[in-house]
Write a protein that holds these residues in place. Sequence first.
Motif, PDB file in Angstrom:
ATOM      1  N   ALA A  44       0.838  -1.207   0.000  1.00 21.68           N
ATOM      2  CA  ALA A  44       0.000   0.000   0.000  1.00 21.68           C
ATOM      3  C   ALA A  44       0.874   1.259   0.000  1.00 21.68           C
ATOM      4  N   ARG A  45       1.906   1.250   0.849  1.00 23.61           N
ATOM      5  CA  ARG A  45       2.793   2.420   0.881  1.00 23.61           C
ATOM      6  C   ARG A  45       3.589   2.553  -0.419  1.00 23.61           C
ATOM      7  N   TRP A  46       4.014   1.418  -0.967  1.00 25.68           N
ATOM      8  CA  TRP A  46       4.758   1.448  -2.229  1.00 25.68           C
ATOM      9  C   TRP A  46       3.882   2.038  -3.346  1.00 25.68           C
ATOM     10  N   ALA A  47       2.626   1.594  -3.402  1.00 22.92           N
ATOM     11  CA  ALA A  47       1.720   2.089  -4.448  1.00 22.92           C
ATOM     12  C   ALA A  47       1.480   3.588  -4.280  1.00 22.92           C
TER      13      ALA A  47
ATOM     14  N   GLY B 129       2.640   6.883  -7.060  1.00 24.35           N
ATOM     15  CA  GLY B 129       1.705   7.713  -7.817  1.00 24.35           C
ATOM     16  C   GLY B 129       0.232   7.421  -7.663  1.00 24.35           C
ATOM     17  N   ALA B 130      -0.121   6.356  -6.932  1.00 23.66           N
ATOM     18  CA  ALA B 130      -1.549   6.060  -6.776  1.00 23.66           C
ATOM     19  C   ALA B 130      -2.261   7.252  -6.142  1.00 23.66           C
ATOM     20  N   ALA B 131      -3.470   7.542  -6.640  1.00 23.19           N
ATOM     21  CA  ALA B 131      -4.237   8.662  -6.076  1.00 23.19           C
ATOM     22  C   ALA B 131      -4.640   8.349  -4.644  1.00 23.19           C
ATOM     23  N   HIS B 132      -4.950   7.089  -4.404  1.00 20.19           N
ATOM     24  CA  HIS B 132      -5.340   6.656  -3.065  1.00 20.19           C
ATOM     25  C   HIS B 132      -5.197   5.143  -3.003  1.00 20.19           C
ATOM     26  N   VAL B 133      -4.857   4.624  -1.837  1.00 22.21           N
ATOM     27  CA  VAL B 133      -4.766   3.174  -1.645  1.00 22.21           C
ATOM     28  C   VAL B 133      -5.584   2.792  -0.415  1.00 22.21           C
ATOM     29  N   ARG B 134      -6.412   1.794  -0.590  1.00 26.79           N
ATOM     30  CA  ARG B 134      -7.126   1.229   0.549  1.00 26.79           C
ATOM     31  C   ARG B 134      -6.574  -0.167   0.824  1.00 26.79           C
ATOM     32  N   GLY B 135      -6.128  -0.370   2.056  1.00 20.12           N
ATOM     33  CA  GLY B 135      -5.639  -1.685   2.461  1.00 20.12           C
ATOM     34  C   GLY B 135      -6.655  -2.378   3.341  1.00 20.12           C
ATOM     35  N   LEU B 136      -6.973  -3.621   2.985  1.00 13.85           N
ATOM     36  CA  LEU B 136      -7.926  -4.412   3.771  1.00 13.85           C
ATOM     37  C   LEU B 136      -7.211  -5.621   4.348  1.00 13.85           C
ATOM     38  N   ASP B 137      -7.473  -5.916   5.590  1.00 14.52           N
ATOM     39  CA  ASP B 137      -6.941  -7.139   6.177  1.00 14.52           C
ATOM     40  C   ASP B 137      -7.839  -7.565   7.331  1.00 14.52           C
ATOM     41  N   LEU B 138      -7.943  -8.880   7.489  1.00 13.03           N
ATOM     42  CA  LEU B 138      -8.750  -9.437   8.571  1.00 13.03           C
ATOM     43  C   LEU B 138      -8.090  -9.211   9.926  1.00 13.03           C
ATOM     44  N   SER B 139      -6.771  -9.097   9.919  1.00 15.11           N
ATOM     45  CA  SER B 139      -6.019  -9.086  11.168  1.00 15.11           C
ATOM     46  C   SER B 139      -5.974  -7.682  11.778  1.00 15.11           C
ATOM     47  N   GLN B 140      -6.540  -7.559  12.959  1.00 15.68           N
ATOM     48  CA  GLN B 140      -6.479  -6.271  13.657  1.00 15.68           C
ATOM     49  C   GLN B 140      -5.037  -5.924  14.013  1.00 15.68           C
TER      50      GLN B 140
END
Lengths: 246, 246
Positions: free
Chosen positions: A61-64, A68-79
């Motif tokens: 997510a940070r790499w993207a 240049g990504a306009a926005h990145v959403r990261g999803l994960d099950l692990s809190q």
Amino acid sequence: MEAVLAQNVYDRADFFAGYSRLGRSVHGLDGAAEWPAVRALLPDLTGLRVVDLGCGFGWFARWASAHGAAHVRGLDLSQNMIARARAETAGDGVDYQVSDLETAELPEASFGFAYSALAFHYVEDFGRLMRSVHRALVPGAGLVFTIEHPIFMAPSQPGWSADAAGRRVWPIDRYGVEGRRVTDWLASGVVKHHRTVGTTLNTLVDAGFAIRRVVEWAPTDDQVAANPALAEERDRPMFLIVSATR
Amino acid sequence: MEAVLAQNVYDRADFFAGYSRLGRSVHGLDGAAEWPAVRALLPDLTGLRVVDLGCGFGWFARWASAHGAAHVRGLDLSQNMIARARAETAGDGVDYQVSDLETAELPEASFGFAYSALAFHYVEDFGRLMRSVHRALVPGAGLVFTIEHPIFMAPSQPGWSADAAGRRVWPIDRYGVEGRRVTDWLASGVVKHHRTVGTTLNTLVDAGFAIRRVVEWAPTDDQVAANPALAEERDRPMFLIVSATR
């Protein structure tokens, strides 16, 4: 009960501690030998809204975002993973959500690129997830993901052995028997879902994706020269990398 | 010299005699356990011009003709096989040509469907062949083919063995090392060309095909009930079946 166990393994203390010590957890993308092959399949991310399905500590997510990504959403099950991802991410180009890929409903036509590394083989209902990802992408958008290769996952005893001549071999059985595989990796009783390469690709096609690239990862000569232990990855693939477009 | 040997194995007396005794040579399509899975991928052939690449004794060519194809052309390198195919085919709905898939130039936009059974893994330059087939098909036309599965072909010692617990396993090595495999099957020194599933599919995509279906064949419950020996096919796939469209 079994499903609950499977879903929560990532936050179990033993699994999380082991996961945190993996080379790819400590060193990020450059700690993953398959990353150069994955990176070669990525589109130009400039201006794209990106979703990372099973983002772990947020390395991609940070790499993207940095690429240049306009926005990145990261999803994960692990809190635990999401908490650490948030702590290690600055700025507002990335947000993270605790979300179960088994049931996640993604917003429609919201992303220009979807990515996932080594998460989909923990998902039982891959068809549901692929339909959801397809709906969440805009037309023409790409999907690049890696999973544990089914040759790696299928066997009753997934480990190297030696044949009569002393040659290193990977003993395959049950390749055509799809379904649960329970292994001890970082913790005991980790549940994965074995699907053949064919089933994985057909599920994408059925969801509406066009297959662009299928890579059964093996190291390059330069990688083996730098790290001779990687040579065994030429004997059986550990990772399957797929690129598809909506 | 090696290339010539590879190409001519099919007409060597030992190979041809063994080939003639195979269940699928004696009993035709119904002698091939994977045929129902292949047939399920076939389009309606009514009115189509069909090419069969590596037609052997012409079993599929005659089946296609009987199932409505306007015309079927069968190509095979083996003069022995073509002679027998001609002898066993009546009418003018099918013609046969001795032709080497390694170099064959197919007429452009001439076929509405292309088929091949267990022939492409003998071809070294698969990219050239796929580009030629793509040009030979009309837009929207289908291609269905079977090859020996790369899991079956890759190993240094392609045969069952037993693990320490006595379990039947297929010992994989060299999966990621593409290229020649020389085995003794029907005759000594038969040359095949190992390509991963990924390379096979990427070659199709590069030639302009869209991937429709990828089947790593395993028997159904009914097939195993009728022929228990087929159960071992669930432990590792012998056949890869691919459907694609131009």
